[in-house]
Write an enzyme that holds these catalytic residues in place. Sequence first.
Site, PDB file in Angstrom:
ATOM      1  N   HIS A 207     -17.836  -3.120 -19.127  1.00 41.88           N
ATOM      2  CA  HIS A 207     -17.711  -3.505 -17.718  1.00 41.88           C
ATOM      3  C   HIS A 207     -17.340  -2.351 -16.801  1.00 41.88           C
ATOM      4  O   HIS A 207     -17.301  -2.512 -15.593  1.00 41.88           O
ATOM      5  CB  HIS A 207     -16.689  -4.622 -17.558  1.00 41.88           C
ATOM      6  CG  HIS A 207     -15.270  -4.155 -17.695  1.00 41.88           C
ATOM      7  ND1 HIS A 207     -14.698  -3.900 -18.910  1.00 41.88           N
ATOM      8  CD2 HIS A 207     -14.330  -3.861 -16.774  1.00 41.88           C
ATOM      9  CE1 HIS A 207     -13.464  -3.477 -18.738  1.00 41.88           C
ATOM     10  NE2 HIS A 207     -13.204  -3.433 -17.458  1.00 41.88           N
TER      11      HIS A 207
HETATM   12  C1  UD1 Z   1     -11.304  -5.147 -12.691  1.00 45.68           C
HETATM   13  C2  UD1 Z   1     -10.328  -3.964 -12.756  1.00 45.68           C
HETATM   14  C3  UD1 Z   1     -10.477  -3.248 -14.077  1.00 45.68           C
HETATM   15  C4  UD1 Z   1     -10.351  -4.217 -15.238  1.00 45.68           C
HETATM   16  C5  UD1 Z   1     -11.347  -5.339 -15.063  1.00 45.68           C
HETATM   17  C6  UD1 Z   1     -11.267  -6.344 -16.165  1.00 45.68           C
HETATM   18  C7  UD1 Z   1      -9.831  -2.766 -10.668  1.00 45.68           C
HETATM   19  C8  UD1 Z   1     -10.120  -1.557  -9.896  1.00 45.68           C
HETATM   20  N1  UD1 Z   1     -10.636  -2.988 -11.723  1.00 45.68           N
HETATM   21  O1  UD1 Z   1     -12.599  -4.615 -12.714  1.00 45.68           O
HETATM   22  O2  UD1 Z   1      -9.462  -2.283 -14.184  1.00 45.68           O
HETATM   23  O3  UD1 Z   1     -10.587  -3.527 -16.437  1.00 45.68           O
HETATM   24  O4  UD1 Z   1     -11.073  -5.965 -13.816  1.00 45.68           O
HETATM   25  O5  UD1 Z   1     -12.225  -7.340 -16.005  1.00 45.68           O
HETATM   26  O6  UD1 Z   1      -8.914  -3.477 -10.337  1.00 45.68           O
HETATM   27  N2  UD1 Z   1     -16.710 -10.892 -10.345  1.00 45.68           N
HETATM   28  C9  UD1 Z   1     -17.084 -12.191 -10.499  1.00 45.68           C
HETATM   29  N3  UD1 Z   1     -16.120 -13.100 -10.805  1.00 45.68           N
HETATM   30  C10 UD1 Z   1     -14.817 -12.777 -10.965  1.00 45.68           C
HETATM   31  C11 UD1 Z   1     -14.450 -11.443 -10.776  1.00 45.68           C
HETATM   32  C12 UD1 Z   1     -15.399 -10.505 -10.479  1.00 45.68           C
HETATM   33  O7  UD1 Z   1     -18.246 -12.542 -10.367  1.00 45.68           O
HETATM   34  O8  UD1 Z   1     -13.991 -13.650 -11.240  1.00 45.68           O
HETATM   35  C13 UD1 Z   1     -17.769  -9.891 -10.030  1.00 45.68           C
HETATM   36  C14 UD1 Z   1     -17.918  -9.626  -8.574  1.00 45.68           C
HETATM   37  O9  UD1 Z   1     -19.254  -9.423  -8.312  1.00 45.68           O
HETATM   38  C15 UD1 Z   1     -17.179  -8.336  -8.355  1.00 45.68           C
HETATM   39  C16 UD1 Z   1     -17.393  -7.633  -9.674  1.00 45.68           C
HETATM   40  O10 UD1 Z   1     -17.421  -8.667 -10.650  1.00 45.68           O
HETATM   41  O11 UD1 Z   1     -17.666  -7.629  -7.261  1.00 45.68           O
HETATM   42  C17 UD1 Z   1     -16.293  -6.669 -10.012  1.00 45.68           C
HETATM   43  O12 UD1 Z   1     -15.004  -7.290  -9.926  1.00 45.68           O
HETATM   44  P1  UD1 Z   1     -13.710  -6.427  -9.554  1.00 45.68           P
HETATM   45  O13 UD1 Z   1     -12.514  -7.282  -9.608  1.00 45.68           O
HETATM   46  O14 UD1 Z   1     -13.988  -5.653  -8.305  1.00 45.68           O
HETATM   47  O15 UD1 Z   1     -13.662  -5.334 -10.683  1.00 45.68           O
HETATM   48  P2  UD1 Z   1     -13.832  -5.478 -12.246  1.00 45.68           P
HETATM   49  O16 UD1 Z   1     -15.050  -4.738 -12.631  1.00 45.68           O
HETATM   50  O17 UD1 Z   1     -13.709  -6.888 -12.706  1.00 45.68           O
END
Ligand code: UD1
Length: 363
Positions: A207
Amino acid sequence: MLKIINVVGARPNFMKVAPIVAAMKQRAGSFDPLLIHTGQHYDAAMSEAFFRDLDLPKPDTYLGVGSGSHAAQTAAVMERFEPVVLQAKPDWVLVVGDVNSTLACALVCVKLGVKVAHVEAGLRSRDRTMPEEINRLLTDQIADLLFTTCEDADRNLLDEGIPIERIRFVGNVMIDSLNKNLERARQSQIKEQLGLNGGGYAVMTLHRPSNVDHQETFQRILQALERITAEVPVIFPAHPRTRKTIAEFGLSERIEGMKGLRLIDPLGYLDFLALYSSARLVLTDSGGIQEETTALGIPCLTLRENTERPITVELGTNTIVGTDPRRIIEAAAAALNGKARPRSVPPLWDGKTAGRILDELVR
Ligand code: UD1
């Protein structure tokens, strides 16, 4: 009686906070815990499933910040968290890990003069292009109390000029959750559901933006997988970010074409534990999974150029392989052929870390 706000935001926070909140509830005479969920992760599979599996109480406040750019997400957490702190007037705020919610909440507290403790402090990849590295560095500079999982983290903090009085080596609270739930995870039907009865298999998670947001890197990993899946089936529970980029880069067909690769939805805590704890090999770019596989003695290949958790390489089962297909394939073959070195579980990864954290807060 200490009033404590415990903050969770994203998936890797839940298994760290669950044992701490449970221990606080057990010591109800000394602790009055509140649980605040920022809503950084919000999908049922990324959040609710973990509350259920880990017996986390319903959050006292849900901030509902959701996804966004780093600036937008961090700012939204700060704006919504500040009034909660002002109203609750806690003695301590406890933040865990290295996600955007961790830094945002710590920053709110330091500006309000509210004491903040950081669990899992001092880990450093020395790669400042990783958003988590910035979150770690800054959170540790401003937190009042730093709970570390290993002694190399203590050294990192001292090297950055943090006074020794602020540092407490307490061990790894994630392993509290792991030990507590290993038996329960045996009830999971996930292996039967995936038709994995008997035969060996590998598990992969990906991820990190550096892997899944770069088409060339993602393709290199898939190239390695084409070889590995010829030897052993690989189960790939995909993070929503990863699903999105698979579609964007038009990689679905290539993935579906790999007979031995099973792309599935993200799993809850117990199903995932049941799955990787019996795997022959784990491939990952997660931080937490490097530690969990070390605690269980499962071979782990980390698909990154560095790690903030070097102890999992020195003492544990982790190998840093980067994203060069040849290196991944060779390391996978060595692991599958059982070429193991002597290994041990790092000190204080003993399932008793939450208790030590509480003792230090009371002191
Ligand atoms: C976040 C953390 C990372 C952690 C990871 C675990 C930061 C900078 N990053 O990254 O350290 O290892 O979580 O999963 O805080 N999304 C969904 N549903 C959700 C959450 C996210 O669809 O419930 C999608 C969205 O499109 C979003 C993307 O995933 O834009 C990324 O989510 P985000 O929370 O920005 O970062 P992670 O990659 O999940």
